[in-house]
Design an enzyme around this catalytic site. Structure first.
Site, PDB file in Angstrom:
ATOM      1  N   THR A 167       0.869  -1.188   0.000  1.00  0.00           N
ATOM      2  CA  THR A 167       0.000   0.000   0.000  1.00  0.00           C
ATOM      3  C   THR A 167       0.904   1.234   0.000  1.00  0.00           C
ATOM      4  OG1 THR A 167      -0.246  -0.254   2.407  1.00  0.00           O
ATOM      5  CG2 THR A 167      -2.024  -1.114   1.021  1.00  0.00           C
ATOM      6  N   THR A 204       0.433  -6.749  13.277  1.00  0.00           N
ATOM      7  CA  THR A 204       1.016  -5.469  12.874  1.00  0.00           C
ATOM      8  C   THR A 204       1.292  -5.331  11.383  1.00  0.00           C
ATOM      9  OG1 THR A 204       3.299  -6.143  13.340  1.00  0.00           O
ATOM     10  CG2 THR A 204       2.076  -5.191  15.127  1.00  0.00           C
ATOM     11  N   ASN A 412      -0.364  10.438   5.713  1.00  0.00           N
ATOM     12  CA  ASN A 412      -1.630  10.031   6.313  1.00  0.00           C
ATOM     13  C   ASN A 412      -2.715  11.085   6.230  1.00  0.00           C
ATOM     14  OD1 ASN A 412      -1.470   7.216   7.657  1.00  0.00           O
ATOM     15  ND2 ASN A 412       0.524   8.169   8.048  1.00  0.00           N
ATOM     16  N   THR A 417      -6.891   9.987  -0.669  1.00  0.00           N
ATOM     17  CA  THR A 417      -6.879  10.736  -1.922  1.00  0.00           C
ATOM     18  C   THR A 417      -5.563  10.554  -2.679  1.00  0.00           C
ATOM     19  OG1 THR A 417      -6.113  12.683  -0.698  1.00  0.00           O
ATOM     20  CG2 THR A 417      -8.471  12.465  -1.056  1.00  0.00           C
TER      21      THR A 417
END
Length: 417
Positions: A167, A204, A412, A417
């Site tokens: 990600t 985690t 973050n 977006t």
């Protein structure tokens, strides 16, 4: 091939570290592709498949809000304690998505099982990405139809899978080790993703460990829990525990060794290799923390117990003030001693030593005059080690984290977006 020595169970054991991936152990294939969940053309759907039903075990996040894929994977493992395939998507966590999210996770499982021609309970499901958005199942199912023909035991398959699970990660995380058991080469390999929402509270991140060793399910499950507590549960980036954290291990048994147990003469070496792989993945996650520029390692010794040392190490590595000081290359040991003091563990306030690398800054809880220029130069490096000796007992532990930078907030603030 590089050789390393590992101390385990009070004996020096040898295993080899090699360039390898989750497909290096015998019996495993992998692949990944872009199915349309991510806005860019990056891979967002991947799979690991074993040639045979593999002994398997998993550990999961302790977050009360657990994503739908975790429930599906639990259900799969409860059937026989075996898995033959893992289907993973990134770009969407399928978390907090209600009954529809659970139904979609089961659809992923059944669709991949159908493509492979195996029982649905041999498939595990994992997801990572944005919370609270429904999966685009038409994209996922189209991708699942294409995956089987791309599966390969070659390194390129593992590479495609590694890219598919990322990600905000900047780099893939892989590790591999080999050893000899009963004259047979046994391999342990792993792959993980994790960069943000990382806190030591199991697991985690998403992590996948493969091995061709033969062993029983309860033995693998016990080893996984033990090693997790020493590795993945000892890292933190930001103090947030995700809804999707999962660590899965699969053992094909295709190395042909006698089944490993804790009584087997090769067990210490196998356990050490398994821990090495998990520790390398855990450290790679900490090093790749969102916006991070430095890896922080905290070594605590002289505690009353290993558990006490663990709590203190995690308190230090999780301190926002410590992380900020490391980012600024500020030799502010006061932030370290403060984190020791509020960890909630027994500490003698008159016997603590602290080192930054090899530089002693506190001895018997008394400040030591040190070379500020040397400390600054050390803290500017990409790895910073704090050593804390409590001089109270034999307990010890290590924890890993990263510095806290402006980029963490930037990343973050714009995650969706």
């Amino acid at each position: 091939m590089m050789q390393t020595q590992v101390v385990h169970a009070k004996e020096t054991q040898l295993f080899d570290i090699i360039d390898g991936s989750v497909t290096t152990p015998l019996g495993f294939r992998a692949s990944g592709l872009h199915c349309g969940l991510k806005k860019t053309a990056r891979n967002d759907l991947g799979a690991i498949v074993c040639d045979v039903p593999a002994i398997a075990a998993a550990v999961y996040t302790t977050n009360v809000f657990q994503a739908a894929p975790l429930a599906v994977t639990r259900a799969s493992l409860e059937e026989e304690g075996k898995l033959q395939a893992i289907i993973v998507n990134s770009g969407n966590a399928n978390a907090c998505t209600g009954k529809q999210g659970e139904a979609d996770a089961y659809r992923m499982r059944s669709a991949f099982a159908e493509q492979l021609g195996i029982a649905p309970h041999y498939v595990a499901v994992a997801s990572t990405g944005v919370i609270g958005e429904a999966l685009k199942m038409e994209c996922v199912e189209q991708g699942i139809m294409k995956l089987p023909e791309q599966l390969t035991p070659l390194a390129e398959g593992a590479e495609q899978f590694s890219q598919a699970i990322l990600t905000t990660d900047l780099v893939k995380k892989e590790a591999c080790a080999v050893l000899t058991v009963n004259g047979k080469q046994v391999t342990v390999a792993g792959c993980a993703k994790g960069s943000g929402m990382i806190h030591p509270n199991m697991a985690t991140m998403l992590g996948f460990v493969t091995t061709d060793a033969a062993l029983e399910q309860d033995t693998l499950a016990g080893l996984l829990r033990t090693v997790t507590n020493k590795t993945f549960n000892m890292i933190t980036v930001d103090g947030d525990t995700s809804t999707n954290d999962m660590l899965l291990a699969m053992a094909s048994g295709m190395a042909g060794n006698e089944p490993l147990t804790e009584q087997h003469e090769a067990w210490p070496a196998f356990a050490a290799a398994f821990q090495y792989v998990c520790e390398q993945l855990a450290k790679a996650i900490a090093r790749d923390g969102e916006g991070a520029t430095k890896l922080i390692e905290v070594r605590v010794s002289g505690a009353l117990s290993d558990e006490s040392a663990s709590a203190i190490a995690k308190s230090i590595v999780g301190s926002s003030l410590v992380k900020s000081a490391v980012y600024g290359s500020d030799a502010n040991w006061g932030r370290v001693i403060a984190a020791v003091g509020y960890a909630g563990q027994p500490v003698n306030p008159e016997t603590v030593d602290i080192h930054m690398g090899s530089i002693m800054v506190l001895q018997q809880s008394t400040p030591v005059v040190f070379d500020e220029a040397a400390a600054l130069a050390y803290l500017k490096g990409d790895t910073v080690v704090f050593q804390v000796d409590l001089h109270m007992g034999s307990g010890e532990a290590k924890a890993w984290g990263c510095d806290l930078t402006y980029d963490y907030v930037r990343i973050n603030a714009a995650y969706r977006t």
